[in-house]
Design an enzyme around this catalytic site. Sequence first.
Site, PDB file in Angstrom:
ATOM      1  N   HIS A  73       0.791  -1.228   0.000  1.00  0.00           N
ATOM      2  CA  HIS A  73       0.000   0.000   0.000  1.00  0.00           C
ATOM      3  C   HIS A  73       0.822   1.277   0.000  1.00  0.00           C
ATOM      4  O   HIS A  73       0.277   2.363  -0.078  1.00  0.00           O
ATOM      5  CB  HIS A  73      -0.968   0.031   1.197  1.00  0.00           C
ATOM      6  CG  HIS A  73      -0.286   0.280   2.509  1.00  0.00           C
ATOM      7  ND1 HIS A  73       0.211  -0.735   3.292  1.00  0.00           N
ATOM      8  CD2 HIS A  73       0.003   1.431   3.170  1.00  0.00           C
ATOM      9  CE1 HIS A  73       0.759  -0.211   4.379  1.00  0.00           C
ATOM     10  NE2 HIS A  73       0.659   1.091   4.335  1.00  0.00           N
TER      11      HIS A  73
HETATM   12  C1  UD1 Z   1      -2.117   5.569   5.157  1.00  0.00           C
HETATM   13  C2  UD1 Z   1      -0.905   6.170   5.842  1.00  0.00           C
HETATM   14  C3  UD1 Z   1       0.183   5.111   5.968  1.00  0.00           C
HETATM   15  C4  UD1 Z   1      -0.330   3.860   6.650  1.00  0.00           C
HETATM   16  C5  UD1 Z   1      -1.592   3.382   5.958  1.00  0.00           C
HETATM   17  C6  UD1 Z   1      -2.190   2.216   6.702  1.00  0.00           C
HETATM   18  C7  UD1 Z   1      -0.429   8.557   5.426  1.00  0.00           C
HETATM   19  C8  UD1 Z   1       0.405   9.513   4.676  1.00  0.00           C
HETATM   20  N1  UD1 Z   1      -0.352   7.263   5.050  1.00  0.00           N
HETATM   21  O1  UD1 Z   1      -1.730   5.194   3.843  1.00  0.00           O
HETATM   22  O2  UD1 Z   1       1.251   5.636   6.742  1.00  0.00           O
HETATM   23  O3  UD1 Z   1       0.658   2.874   6.554  1.00  0.00           O
HETATM   24  O4  UD1 Z   1      -2.556   4.446   5.897  1.00  0.00           O
HETATM   25  O5  UD1 Z   1      -3.044   1.469   5.911  1.00  0.00           O
HETATM   26  O6  UD1 Z   1      -1.132   8.941   6.326  1.00  0.00           O
HETATM   27  N2  UD1 Z   1      -8.829   4.589   0.236  1.00  0.00           N
HETATM   28  C9  UD1 Z   1     -10.059   4.009   0.069  1.00  0.00           C
HETATM   29  N3  UD1 Z   1     -10.773   3.722   1.190  1.00  0.00           N
HETATM   30  C10 UD1 Z   1     -10.353   3.979   2.442  1.00  0.00           C
HETATM   31  C11 UD1 Z   1      -9.096   4.587   2.596  1.00  0.00           C
HETATM   32  C12 UD1 Z   1      -8.345   4.879   1.480  1.00  0.00           C
HETATM   33  O7  UD1 Z   1     -10.504   3.752  -1.061  1.00  0.00           O
HETATM   34  O8  UD1 Z   1     -11.070   3.690   3.411  1.00  0.00           O
HETATM   35  C13 UD1 Z   1      -8.012   4.865  -0.982  1.00  0.00           C
HETATM   36  C14 UD1 Z   1      -8.233   6.271  -1.558  1.00  0.00           C
HETATM   37  O9  UD1 Z   1      -8.137   6.176  -2.948  1.00  0.00           O
HETATM   38  C15 UD1 Z   1      -7.053   7.034  -1.015  1.00  0.00           C
HETATM   39  C16 UD1 Z   1      -5.963   5.969  -0.987  1.00  0.00           C
HETATM   40  O10 UD1 Z   1      -6.645   4.772  -0.630  1.00  0.00           O
HETATM   41  O11 UD1 Z   1      -6.686   8.126  -1.827  1.00  0.00           O
HETATM   42  C17 UD1 Z   1      -4.858   6.249   0.007  1.00  0.00           C
HETATM   43  O12 UD1 Z   1      -5.399   6.428   1.342  1.00  0.00           O
HETATM   44  P1  UD1 Z   1      -4.567   7.282   2.414  1.00  0.00           P
HETATM   45  O13 UD1 Z   1      -5.227   7.176   3.733  1.00  0.00           O
HETATM   46  O14 UD1 Z   1      -4.286   8.633   1.875  1.00  0.00           O
HETATM   47  O15 UD1 Z   1      -3.172   6.553   2.436  1.00  0.00           O
HETATM   48  P2  UD1 Z   1      -2.802   5.021   2.719  1.00  0.00           P
HETATM   49  O16 UD1 Z   1      -2.051   4.500   1.550  1.00  0.00           O
HETATM   50  O17 UD1 Z   1      -3.994   4.290   3.187  1.00  0.00           O
HETATM   51  N1  UDP Z   2      -4.063  -5.739   8.586  1.00  0.00           N
HETATM   52  C1  UDP Z   2      -5.340  -6.265   8.651  1.00  0.00           C
HETATM   53  N2  UDP Z   2      -5.969  -6.608   7.484  1.00  0.00           N
HETATM   54  C2  UDP Z   2      -5.380  -6.453   6.257  1.00  0.00           C
HETATM   55  C3  UDP Z   2      -4.067  -5.914   6.211  1.00  0.00           C
HETATM   56  C4  UDP Z   2      -3.437  -5.552   7.401  1.00  0.00           C
HETATM   57  O1  UDP Z   2      -5.908  -6.442   9.736  1.00  0.00           O
HETATM   58  O2  UDP Z   2      -6.013  -6.788   5.243  1.00  0.00           O
HETATM   59  C5  UDP Z   2      -3.400  -5.360   9.853  1.00  0.00           C
HETATM   60  C6  UDP Z   2      -2.040  -5.979  10.058  1.00  0.00           C
HETATM   61  O3  UDP Z   2      -2.141  -7.272  10.651  1.00  0.00           O
HETATM   62  C7  UDP Z   2      -1.382  -4.964  10.975  1.00  0.00           C
HETATM   63  C8  UDP Z   2      -1.960  -3.650  10.500  1.00  0.00           C
HETATM   64  O4  UDP Z   2      -3.165  -3.976   9.811  1.00  0.00           O
HETATM   65  O5  UDP Z   2      -1.779  -5.190  12.316  1.00  0.00           O
HETATM   66  C9  UDP Z   2      -1.004  -2.964   9.574  1.00  0.00           C
HETATM   67  O6  UDP Z   2      -1.659  -1.938   8.921  1.00  0.00           O
HETATM   68  P1  UDP Z   2      -1.197  -1.403   7.484  1.00  0.00           P
HETATM   69  O7  UDP Z   2      -0.433  -2.423   6.746  1.00  0.00           O
HETATM   70  O8  UDP Z   2      -2.415  -0.843   6.837  1.00  0.00           O
HETATM   71  O9  UDP Z   2      -0.306  -0.140   7.871  1.00  0.00           O
HETATM   72  P2  UDP Z   2       1.192   0.071   8.379  1.00  0.00           P
HETATM   73  O10 UDP Z   2       1.477  -0.841   9.497  1.00  0.00           O
HETATM   74  O11 UDP Z   2       2.092  -0.123   7.198  1.00  0.00           O
HETATM   75  O12 UDP Z   2       1.204   1.507   8.771  1.00  0.00           O
END
Ligand code: UD1
Ligand code: UDP
Length: 348
Positions: free
Chosen positions: A199
Amino acid sequence: MKVLTVVGARPQFIKAAVISPRLRQGVDEVLVHTGQHYDALMSDVFFAELNVPAPNYQLNVGSASHGEQTARMMSGLEPIFMHEAPDVVLLYGDTNSTLSGALVAAKLTIPVAHVEAGLRSFNRAMPEEINRVLTDHVADRLYCPTEGAALQLQQEGIVNGVIRSGDVMDELLLQTRRIPELLPSLQLEPQAYYLVTVHRQENTDDLDRLQGIVGALAALPGPIVWPMHPRTAKRLQEARLMDRLGPSVRRIDPVGYREMITLESQAKGVLTDSGGVQREAAALGVPVYVLRNETEWTDLVDEGRAMLVGADLGRILDAVMRSPMKPRALHLDRRPSEIIVEDLHRHY
Ligand code: UD1
Ligand code: UDP
């Protein structure tokens, strides 16, 4: 004492599941959800499954560019902080939700407590690196998951309020029960599949890297299970790469926490760019291939429990074929949640 906690993204709901219940034994906690993650499978599912208390405020900021999203969060948080007048604002990790809470609290001179302080990737092109550095530098209490994180803060001149709390994610992992019927329901055999999550912006928004990862997965012996983050699903569709994944890759929707831990624990290898997933899989003794050029969990790589494989097809395949790595022994002398809540009591 009144604690105002800000969450917004999946890993923060999971971390709050460890701290909030303990905090609420004697403390008034106000929980604010920024709405950064909003799909049911990225948010609601964790509140329900892990008994995270319902948010008192929902800002519904949704998705946007970094500046726009952070600004929306800040203008939503400021009046709440002023109205609630908490003794301390509690923040988790390194997302835009973390940074917005830190900036608003600091400008209102409300103390900031940061869980997962001191982690660094030293890559300033990564949005999370900016978020964590800035948050740490306005924080008053800094809860470090590892010794390396505490030493890093010292090197940056942050010496007051640094606490070696251990990792709250380890605490949750230790108490999580597996789901025995999950693998049969997905027609998977233990130790006979790879698990993938992707992601990070640096992978999803860079076509060369995304193609490298897709190419490597298509070439690996299956089955490969991929609970796909919505961001990655959108990018793969836009780049018309979904079909290139091939038949051995089983794309599924994001799963709940217990399902994820079950999938991690039985996999023969985990390929991921997630911070949380690399840490959990390493703790479970499963080989971890980190789809990045660097990691903030440097202890895992230094100790040979995870391998940095980037996003290059050849490098990924070569590493996965060579596997075994050492498991990380998961042992906690004291619960990180106890250390953190006690420290908050002592100071506020
Ligand atoms: C965010 C965090 C990242 C974290 C991750 C956990 C920042 C800069 N990034 O990244 O540090 O590791 O969350 O998962 O804060 N979207 C959906 N539905 C949702 C949420 C997001 O469709 O419920 C899609 C949208 O197109 C959005 C994209 O995902 O633009 C990115 O979402 P965003 O929260 O900006 O960043 P993450 O990649 O999720
Ligand atoms: N996780 C989850 N379901 C998923 C993917 C991740 O429950 O489909 C959990 C994972 O086990 C961990 C946390 O989400 O506890 C990590 O979140 P993510 O990878 O979104 O973000 P990051 O840790 O990179 O910030």
